[in-house]
Scaffold this motif. Structure first.
Motif, PDB file in Angstrom:
ATOM      1  N   UNK A 161       0.595   3.657  -2.321  1.00 15.31           N
ATOM      2  CA  UNK A 161       0.347   2.486  -1.484  1.00 15.31           C
ATOM      3  C   UNK A 161       1.520   1.538  -1.353  1.00 15.31           C
ATOM      4  N   UNK A 162       2.704   1.961  -1.796  1.00 18.07           N
ATOM      5  CA  UNK A 162       3.878   1.102  -1.718  1.00 18.07           C
ATOM      6  C   UNK A 162       4.448   1.057  -0.296  1.00 18.07           C
ATOM      7  N   UNK A 163       4.946  -0.105   0.091  1.00 17.68           N
ATOM      8  CA  UNK A 163       5.581  -0.248   1.400  1.00 17.68           C
ATOM      9  C   UNK A 163       6.996   0.324   1.341  1.00 17.68           C
ATOM     10  N   UNK A 164       7.611   0.477   2.518  1.00 16.99           N
ATOM     11  CA  UNK A 164       9.006   0.924   2.547  1.00 16.99           C
ATOM     12  C   UNK A 164       9.902  -0.033   1.749  1.00 16.99           C
ATOM     13  N   UNK A 167       9.306   0.447  -1.985  1.00 15.10           N
ATOM     14  CA  UNK A 167       9.880   1.738  -2.379  1.00 15.10           C
ATOM     15  C   UNK A 167      11.398   1.645  -2.474  1.00 15.10           C
ATOM     16  N   UNK A 168      11.995   0.989  -1.487  1.00 14.00           N
ATOM     17  CA  UNK A 168      13.452   0.829  -1.468  1.00 14.00           C
ATOM     18  C   UNK A 168      13.933   0.057  -2.698  1.00 14.00           C
ATOM     19  N   UNK A 178      14.576   5.096   3.074  1.00 19.87           N
ATOM     20  CA  UNK A 178      13.172   5.384   2.766  1.00 19.87           C
ATOM     21  C   UNK A 178      12.467   5.932   4.012  1.00 19.87           C
ATOM     22  N   UNK A 179      12.704   5.279   5.153  1.00 16.50           N
ATOM     23  CA  UNK A 179      12.076   5.714   6.400  1.00 16.50           C
ATOM     24  C   UNK A 179      12.529   7.129   6.771  1.00 16.50           C
TER      25      UNK A 179
END
Length: 209
Positions: A161-164, A167-168, A178-179
């Protein structure tokens, strides 16, 4: 006395439908609560009858069984979905699992195996006939080899559930990187959505439900 398992049958071939119904009704603990010739009609019956297990074909008119899985999961989240098909291709099997099927069996299996599959998914487990299981495991091995260690790390973050951005920061890379990893993961696994990636991670034991 063991409670009977309420089962709904969906198949657009009358001979298959009638044959399955007749055979399953010979088992005392199987209660066939309805039949339907297509997924949408089956969904209406399921909403009314609330079966524990829906045994559904894949190739049907209007919408196919795989497309129907999400409709059933939305309307009847506690009902277990068991796919019955003549196809043992990776695409059909893996896509069924990704869309929420608890099992997948081939139409040429023995009646006892169909009953065993119904029992397994009704009790909260999964069931794949032997040929199907082999295909599924082969696909999973291929996928694991296809992803780099960095992509596997990104997949775990996405599935958690982590956002970009998160995560970055955690992996100390840029959001753009990440994308890029996210796009490569989706392409390699053949999964188009974040929900699908999460389901893949759960089904393959990468994260807990």
């Amino acid at each position: 006395m063991t409670a009977s398992i309420k089962v709904l049958l969906i198949d657009n071939h009358p001979l298959v439908l009638d044959g399955l119904k007749a055979i399953l009704e010979t088992y005392d603990h199987i209660d066939v609560v309805g039949t339907a010739a297509n997924a949408l009609a089956g969904l209406s019956v399921a909403v009314e009858k609330r079966p524990a297990v829906v045994l559904m074909d894949i190739n049907m008119p209007q919408i196919n069984g795989i497309e129907a899985l999400e409709l059933f999961k939305e309307k009847l989240p506690s009902t277990r979905m068991l796919m019955l098909s003549m196809h043992d291709s990776r695409e059909y099997i893996s896509t069924s699992v990704m869309h929420g099927a608890s099992g997948y069996i081939l139409k040429d299996v023995a009646t006892d195996e169909i009953v065993a599959a119904i029992e397994a998914v009704a009790s909260g487990g999964t069931y794949f006939s032997s040929g199907v299981y082999d295909v599924l495991m082969e696909r999973n091995r291929d996928m694991a080899q296809a992803l780099t260690s960095r992509e596997q790390s990104v997949l775990l973050m996405i599935a958690g559930g982590k956002s970009n951005r998160d995560t970055a920061l955690t992996l100390e890379i840029s959001e753009r990187t990440v994308e890029t990893h996210r796009k490569n993961i989706k392409r390699k696994l053949g999964i188009a959505t974040t929900a699908g990636l999460t389901r893949y991670a759960i089904e393959n034991g990468l994260i807990e439900r």
